[in-house]
Write a protein that holds these residues in place. Sequence first.
Motif, mmCIF file in Angstrom:
data_model
loop_
_atom_site.group_PDB
_atom_site.id
_atom_site.type_symbol
_atom_site.label_atom_id
_atom_site.label_comp_id
_atom_site.label_asym_id
_atom_site.label_seq_id
_atom_site.Cartn_x
_atom_site.Cartn_y
_atom_site.Cartn_z
ATOM 1 N N GLY A 1 7.614 107.120 95.953
ATOM 2 C CA GLY A 1 9.000 107.466 95.308
ATOM 3 C C GLY A 1 9.935 108.466 95.843
ATOM 4 O O GLY A 1 10.894 107.731 95.906
ATOM 5 N N GLU B 1 12.165 105.017 97.616
ATOM 6 C CA GLU B 1 12.842 104.892 96.823
ATOM 7 C C GLU B 1 14.051 106.080 95.635
ATOM 8 O O GLU B 1 15.017 106.522 95.316
ATOM 9 C CB GLU B 1 12.538 104.548 95.177
ATOM 10 N N ARG C 1 13.267 109.663 93.861
ATOM 11 C CA ARG C 1 12.689 110.023 92.972
ATOM 12 C C ARG C 1 12.135 111.302 92.920
ATOM 13 O O ARG C 1 11.941 112.007 92.366
ATOM 14 C CB ARG C 1 12.177 108.580 92.110
ATOM 15 N N LEU D 1 11.844 119.524 89.925
ATOM 16 C CA LEU D 1 10.972 117.721 89.253
ATOM 17 C C LEU D 1 9.904 117.833 88.380
ATOM 18 O O LEU D 1 10.286 117.217 86.985
ATOM 19 C CB LEU D 1 10.182 117.314 90.575
ATOM 20 N N LYS E 1 12.202 117.795 85.511
ATOM 21 C CA LYS E 1 13.241 116.847 84.870
ATOM 22 C C LYS E 1 12.324 115.876 83.926
ATOM 23 O O LYS E 1 13.301 115.590 82.849
ATOM 24 C CB LYS E 1 13.780 116.495 86.201
ATOM 25 N N GLY F 1 12.562 111.162 83.130
ATOM 26 C CA GLY F 1 12.241 110.657 84.271
ATOM 27 C C GLY F 1 12.706 111.170 85.839
ATOM 28 O O GLY F 1 12.731 112.256 85.991
ATOM 29 N N ALA F 2 11.657 110.601 86.595
ATOM 30 C CA ALA F 2 11.765 110.669 87.727
ATOM 31 C C ALA F 2 13.083 110.669 89.006
ATOM 32 O O ALA F 2 12.602 109.802 90.151
ATOM 33 C CB ALA F 2 10.500 110.706 88.632
ATOM 34 N N ALA F 3 14.013 109.427 87.975
ATOM 35 C CA ALA F 3 14.982 108.588 88.280
ATOM 36 C C ALA F 3 16.039 109.571 88.760
ATOM 37 O O ALA F 3 16.293 110.789 88.722
ATOM 38 C CB ALA F 3 15.206 107.447 87.722
#
Length: 71
Positions: free
Chosen positions: A33, A36, A38, A60, A63, A69-71
């Motif tokens: 994560g 990426e 995230r 986080l 959110k 989500g964690a995007a």
Amino acid sequence: MTQHLPTIPANGFLRLNQVLQFIPIGKTAWYAGIKEGRFPKPIQLSARTAVYRAQDIAALIDKISQGQGAA
């Protein structure tokens, strides 16, 4: 008998094992994560010590709990 639940401090730093008490995933998924984008990147305090800002982890969680989500 009361159960002691961990809480995120208003400010300060958390080690990875503390972060994973709030975000129930494995270390491999956490590091993926980060790669990426995230999850927040760690702050290196020394060659073998990395920490995460408590404010970043709280944001986080907010959110994720709002369904973003964690995007």
